[in-house]
Design a protein around this motif. Structure first.
Motif, short mmCIF file in Angstrom:
data_model
loop_
_atom_site.label_atom_id
_atom_site.label_comp_id
_atom_site.label_asym_id
_atom_site.label_seq_id
_atom_site.Cartn_x
_atom_site.Cartn_y
_atom_site.Cartn_z
N ALA A 52 0.68 -1.12 0.01
CA ALA A 52 -0.13 -0.02 -0.11
C ALA A 52 0.80 1.24 -0.08
O ALA A 52 0.21 2.33 -0.25
N GLY A 53 2.05 1.17 0.24
CA GLY A 53 3.04 2.15 0.31
C GLY A 53 2.81 3.13 1.72
O GLY A 53 3.10 4.39 1.92
N SER A 54 2.35 2.35 2.87
CA SER A 54 2.27 3.03 4.11
C SER A 54 3.53 3.21 4.83
O SER A 54 4.29 1.96 4.70
N VAL A 55 3.45 4.30 5.46
CA VAL A 55 4.87 4.18 6.33
C VAL A 55 4.79 3.67 7.58
O VAL A 55 3.64 3.92 8.33
N ALA A 56 5.86 3.03 8.32
CA ALA A 56 5.60 2.66 9.58
C ALA A 56 6.18 3.85 10.29
O ALA A 56 7.40 4.40 10.27
N VAL A 57 5.51 4.55 11.42
CA VAL A 57 5.99 5.52 12.40
C VAL A 57 6.53 4.90 13.48
O VAL A 57 5.49 4.31 14.18
N LEU A 58 7.64 5.07 13.79
CA LEU A 58 8.13 4.51 15.09
C LEU A 58 8.27 5.22 16.15
O LEU A 58 8.43 6.58 16.01
N LEU A 59 7.51 5.04 17.55
CA LEU A 59 7.61 6.02 18.58
C LEU A 59 8.21 5.72 19.91
O LEU A 59 7.57 4.99 20.55
N PRO A 60 9.61 5.77 19.91
CA PRO A 60 10.44 5.02 20.71
C PRO A 60 9.96 5.88 22.12
O PRO A 60 10.16 5.12 23.07
N GLY A 61 9.46 6.91 22.10
CA GLY A 61 9.14 7.74 23.43
C GLY A 61 8.15 6.91 24.33
O GLY A 61 8.26 6.48 25.45
N ALA A 62 7.28 6.16 23.68
CA ALA A 62 6.04 5.66 24.15
C ALA A 62 6.61 4.23 24.69
O ALA A 62 6.42 3.59 25.69
N PHE A 63 7.45 3.70 23.88
CA PHE A 63 8.06 2.22 24.28
C PHE A 63 8.85 2.57 25.39
O PHE A 63 8.95 1.62 26.44
N GLU B 158 8.05 -1.17 27.52
CA GLU B 158 7.49 -2.15 26.76
C GLU B 158 8.96 -3.08 26.34
O GLU B 158 9.87 -2.70 26.46
N LYS B 159 8.49 -4.37 26.13
CA LYS B 159 9.60 -5.29 25.76
C LYS B 159 9.32 -5.55 24.12
O LYS B 159 10.39 -5.92 23.59
N GLN B 160 8.28 -5.59 23.64
CA GLN B 160 8.36 -6.04 22.05
C GLN B 160 8.57 -4.93 21.31
O GLN B 160 7.89 -3.81 21.29
N LYS B 161 9.75 -4.87 20.53
CA LYS B 161 9.95 -3.83 19.62
C LYS B 161 9.61 -3.98 18.33
O LYS B 161 8.99 -5.01 17.83
N PRO B 162 9.43 -2.92 17.72
CA PRO B 162 8.90 -2.90 16.11
C PRO B 162 9.84 -3.89 15.53
O PRO B 162 10.81 -3.70 15.53
N PRO B 163 9.03 -4.53 14.24
CA PRO B 163 9.60 -5.32 13.61
C PRO B 163 10.54 -4.73 12.46
O PRO B 163 10.53 -4.81 11.07
N VAL B 164 11.64 -4.11 12.87
CA VAL B 164 12.51 -3.22 12.20
C VAL B 164 13.02 -4.05 10.75
O VAL B 164 13.16 -3.50 9.75
N GLU B 165 13.37 -5.09 11.13
CA GLU B 165 14.22 -6.14 9.98
C GLU B 165 13.19 -6.24 9.01
O GLU B 165 13.42 -6.41 7.82
N LEU B 166 11.91 -6.67 9.51
CA LEU B 166 10.93 -6.94 8.38
C LEU B 166 10.58 -5.61 7.68
O LEU B 166 10.28 -5.76 6.43
#
Length: 412
Positions: free
Chosen positions: A277-288, A293-301
């Protein structure tokens, strides 16, 4: 003979053009601006014969696109410091929300605030972002959960943009939480009907957002919101898969979402749908970080499937009271494993794409809006290295070709 309004010389340029090597760096460069747009860029030795109303010497500093904070909740009343203490004592964020805290606590404070109070407090927060090089910021509603307060929030955001110190993009987030005591279906009807009608009638929103999660809106409810938004011609984005994989990212992608934000629990099917779809993944490390939290975004994916990754502060009173874009980039590197180049793309080119503004800003290219930031650094990676040290690094911001230093907005 080329005529410029302004020329910057004696600068190192990081164009942030995606696909270019080394951040698209141009050593000993020059950049010319005309009518608020970049009219020429390249090595200073190749600058054609020209005249300029003003020539500015960058003293060897690094000239980058202005930073873009593509996910914030800057307009709100009250604070949630007490909940911060509760979380430190071991109470989970989801439990606080179920007990009537979280977003609903901010709803109480925001409903009680006057338009002047909302504007004044948001302006103070915005100054912090401006002081670290931000030239475009997205601001959401979502702490009203009733028509009049949602409109009041969006009007305050629009007013901040009209003041000219930063470009403001607004998102209507009526589907943020359910107000206490109201039937779920009735509230979704309100969001999709009278509330969205009023927002659209005043032209207060550039996009429609929602929070799809076990503690918020279901996929079916989110789908209704998105259908109503698209019927109004408004693009959509989504708080997706923050605490579980409910298929929210894939749902948003089916609606051509500009971005899916948080995405800590997004699985490969969702990532694949975002890529298509061309959607951007917006990562929000401040909330993490703030929620531990323990579950990180799937950066490698995201890398493997070619999904652009933006980085934002998620500035809000509960889960991310973060007003430093530089610290957000640092956290994205340290906590999520982004490279400094990826983090810088996340606050420039990819952040612009997350707002639907990639054709207009986010990189230093001829024809794009001349939103710039000049930094006193030895290399661009320093912006991710120093932990929120923008006041000592930022030399100058430029909005549409016009210098707008922190002093102009009352910063010292």
């Amino acid at each position: 003979m080329i005529r410029f309004d302004r020329i910057w010389v004696n600068v190192q340029l990081a164009t942030m053009v995606t696909g270019a090597t080394d951040r698209g760096e141009i050593r000993d460069g020059a950049l010319g601006v005309c009518d608020g747009k970049i009219a020429w860029i390249g090595p200073r030795a190749e600058l054609p014969e020209s005249v300029a109303a003003e020539t500015r010497d960058g003293a060897g500093g690094w000239l980058l696109p202005g930073l873009i904070d593509c996910h914030t909740h800057l307009v709100f009343g009250g604070d949630r410091c007490g909940e911060f203490e509760e979380r430190l004592e071991g109470v989970p964020y989801a439990e606080i929300a179920r007990r009537g805290g979280g977003i609903r606590r901010s709803v109480e404070g925001t409903r009680a605030a006057s338009p002047e109070q909302l504007h004044r407090s948001a302006e103070q927060r915005l100054r912090r972002l401006i002081g670290e090089g931000v030239t475009t910021v997205e601001i959401k509603s979502g702490y009203g959960l009733e028509t009049e307060t949602e409109l009041r929030m969006l009007r305050a955001a629009r007013k901040l943009g009209a003041e000219g110190f930063v470009s403001v993009v607004t998102s209507f987030l009526g589907a943020h939480a359910f107000p206490a005591g109201m039937d779920r279906d009735a509230y979704v009807d309100l969001v999709c009907g009278p509330m969205l009608d009023a927002v659209a009638a005043e032209g207060l929103a550039d996009a429609v957002d929602a929070f799809c999660e076990t503690i918020a809106f279901s996929p079916a409810e989110t789908e209704r919101v998105f259908q109503a938004a698209r019927a109004k011609g408004l693009p959509v984005k989504l708080h997706a898969d923050q605490i579980s994989d409910s298929g929210a990212a894939a749902l948003a992608a089916r609606h051509g979402a500009l971005s899916c934000d948080h995405v800590e629990y997004t699985g490969e099917d969702g990532v694949r749908a975002m890529a298509e779809a061309g959607s951007v993944a917006v990562l929000l490390p401040g909330a993490f970080y703030m929620l531990r939290e323990k579950q990180k975004p799937p950066v490698e994916l995201f890398r493997r499937h070619g999904v652009p990754m933006a980085v934002a502060t998620d500035a809000n009173p509960g889960s991310s009271p973060l007003l430093s874009p530089l610290l957000a980039m640092n956290m994205a590197c340290v906590l999520f494993g982004l490279t400094p180049y990826e983090a810088l793309l996340g606050m420039t080119a990819h952040a612009a794409r997350a707002l639907g503004l990639a054709a207009d800003r986010g990189t230093l290219e001829v024809g794009k809006r001349a939103d710039l930031s000049l930094w006193r650094i030895g290399r661009p990676a320093e912006l991710c290295y120093w932990m929120g040290y923008g006041g000592g690094l930022l030399v100058e911001r430029v909005i549409g070709g016009k210098p707008s230093t922190p002093a102009r907005v009352g910063l010292v």
